[in-house]
Design an enzyme around this catalytic site. Structure first.
Site, PDB file in Angstrom:
ATOM      1  N   ARG A 204       0.845  -1.203   0.000  1.00  0.00           N
ATOM      2  CA  ARG A 204       0.000   0.000   0.000  1.00  0.00           C
ATOM      3  C   ARG A 204       0.869   1.237   0.000  1.00  0.00           C
ATOM      4  O   ARG A 204       1.875   1.274   0.712  1.00  0.00           O
ATOM      5  CB  ARG A 204      -0.878   0.037   1.257  1.00  0.00           C
ATOM      6  CG  ARG A 204      -1.828  -1.118   1.363  1.00  0.00           C
ATOM      7  CD  ARG A 204      -3.018  -0.923   0.452  1.00  0.00           C
ATOM      8  NE  ARG A 204      -3.758  -2.174   0.325  1.00  0.00           N
ATOM      9  CZ  ARG A 204      -4.669  -2.389  -0.611  1.00  0.00           C
ATOM     10  NH1 ARG A 204      -4.933  -1.471  -1.514  1.00  0.00           N
ATOM     11  NH2 ARG A 204      -5.293  -3.532  -0.667  1.00  0.00           N
TER      12      ARG A 204
ATOM     13  N   HIS B 176      13.317  -2.193  -1.307  1.00  0.00           N
ATOM     14  CA  HIS B 176      12.810  -2.124  -2.676  1.00  0.00           C
ATOM     15  C   HIS B 176      13.705  -2.987  -3.566  1.00  0.00           C
ATOM     16  O   HIS B 176      14.939  -2.924  -3.449  1.00  0.00           O
ATOM     17  CB  HIS B 176      12.808  -0.672  -3.160  1.00  0.00           C
ATOM     18  CG  HIS B 176      12.236  -0.529  -4.534  1.00  0.00           C
ATOM     19  ND1 HIS B 176      10.883  -0.619  -4.782  1.00  0.00           N
ATOM     20  CD2 HIS B 176      12.833  -0.340  -5.730  1.00  0.00           C
ATOM     21  CE1 HIS B 176      10.679  -0.487  -6.080  1.00  0.00           C
ATOM     22  NE2 HIS B 176      11.840  -0.319  -6.675  1.00  0.00           N
TER      23      HIS B 176
ATOM     24  N   GLN C  84      19.379 -11.865  -1.261  1.00  0.00           N
ATOM     25  CA  GLN C  84      20.174 -10.759  -0.702  1.00  0.00           C
ATOM     26  C   GLN C  84      19.334  -9.863   0.207  1.00  0.00           C
ATOM     27  O   GLN C  84      19.835  -9.335   1.197  1.00  0.00           O
ATOM     28  CB  GLN C  84      20.796  -9.933  -1.826  1.00  0.00           C
ATOM     29  CG  GLN C  84      21.777 -10.701  -2.671  1.00  0.00           C
ATOM     30  CD  GLN C  84      22.831 -11.393  -1.823  1.00  0.00           C
ATOM     31  OE1 GLN C  84      23.408 -10.800  -0.921  1.00  0.00           O
ATOM     32  NE2 GLN C  84      23.068 -12.667  -2.083  1.00  0.00           N
TER      33      GLN C  84
HETATM   34  C1  GRF Z   1      10.255  -8.064  -1.991  1.00  0.00           C
HETATM   35  O1  GRF Z   1      10.719  -8.215  -3.295  1.00  0.00           O
HETATM   36  C2  GRF Z   1      10.502  -6.653  -1.530  1.00  0.00           C
HETATM   37  O2  GRF Z   1      11.657  -6.103  -2.071  1.00  0.00           O
HETATM   38  C3  GRF Z   1       9.298  -5.930  -2.035  1.00  0.00           C
HETATM   39  O3  GRF Z   1       8.241  -6.843  -1.879  1.00  0.00           O
HETATM   40  C4  GRF Z   1       8.739  -8.167  -1.906  1.00  0.00           C
HETATM   41  C5  GRF Z   1       8.285  -8.834  -0.654  1.00  0.00           C
HETATM   42  O4  GRF Z   1       8.529 -10.196  -0.644  1.00  0.00           O
HETATM   43  N1  GRF Z   1       9.119  -4.698  -1.317  1.00  0.00           N
HETATM   44  P1  GRF Z   1       8.198 -11.064   0.644  1.00  0.00           P
HETATM   45  O5  GRF Z   1       6.722 -10.895   0.955  1.00  0.00           O
HETATM   46  O6  GRF Z   1       9.064 -10.570   1.773  1.00  0.00           O
HETATM   47  O7  GRF Z   1       8.525 -12.465   0.254  1.00  0.00           O
END
Ligand code: GRF
Length: 222
Positions: free
Chosen positions: A87, A105, A169
């Protein structure tokens, strides 16, 4: 406090790092806007309170943001971790937790803000891709960058393969950066990220092939 909308693999990385004593944090609660988020189940399994503020229960973003902010504040967390929270937060909510809220991100910001980062990086022929932890400000994916992990792009990469390598990573980098914020070594002031009382002029870096030295790599670039 950790906010999730989906699968919650980053959340799981926090749960594991805390349980194994690799970082000094206590997860006060996990909060989701999505009642079916698997992240809520991960929290329950780990014995962490799981709270849902369903977006569908609120007529507009302002009222949702207020409820979300109240649910966070009720737990009095020192820091707020966005981990796949899908969100966009309004300015009032961001201001309420200014300097205490982080996001991860899946790109080397400022490149590829927004969605679908892995496909876009591949299509652009990038040789490097990765992830960035940054402070959350009003600007979407635009707050001061704190740390990045880079991965090489392989010639046979698909968005899915690249995403999986970046995610690995993310799991290493994010708990570590969050622990820095919780410890007070990392802070936000004057629109800038500061580490050990030095402004970060560039994000700290972590390379994928130097895992043993994560701590050493997480110092400001000269
Ligand atoms: C990850 O790729 C993160 O960088 C992005 O949303 C995704 C979340 O993945 N903000 P998860 O729910 O932690 O597996």
């Amino acid at each position: 406090m950790i906010l999730v909308s989906g699968g919650g693999t980053n959340l799981q990385a926090f749960i594991d790092a805390v349980r194994e004593g690799r970082i000094d944090l206590e997860i006060a609660a996990v909060l989701s806007d999505n009642p079916t988020a698997h992240g809520l189940e991960r929290a329950r399994r780990a014995g962490v309170p799981a709270v849902c503020v369903p977006r569908a229960d609120y007529a507009d973003r302002a009222s949702f943001d207020r409820a979300l902010g109240d649910a966070i504040a009720a737990r009095q967390p020192d820091i707020v971790i966005l981990a796949g929270f899908m969100r966009v937060l309004g300015p009032e909510l961001v201001a309420r937790f200014a300097g205490r809220m982080l996001n991860i991100h899946p790109s080397l910001l400022p490149a590829y803000r927004g969605l679908d980062t892995h496909r876009r990086a591949l299509e652009a022929g990038e040789r490097w891709h990765g992830c960035t932890v940054h402070f959350v400000t009003e600007e979407l994916d635009g707050g001061p960058c704190i740390a990045q992990a880079r991965v090489p792009v392989h010639p046979d990469d698909t968005p899915e393969r690249l995403a999986a390598r970046v995610l690995e990573q993310e799991h290493r980098l994010y708990p570590w950066v969050a622990a820095l914020l919780a410890s007070g070594r990392l802070r936000y002031a004057d629109g800038t990220a500061w580490l050990d009382d030095r402004p970060l002029t560039a994000p700290c870096t972590q390379t994928s092939n130097d895992r043993a030295n994560l701590d050493l790599n997480l110092s400001p670039d000269p």
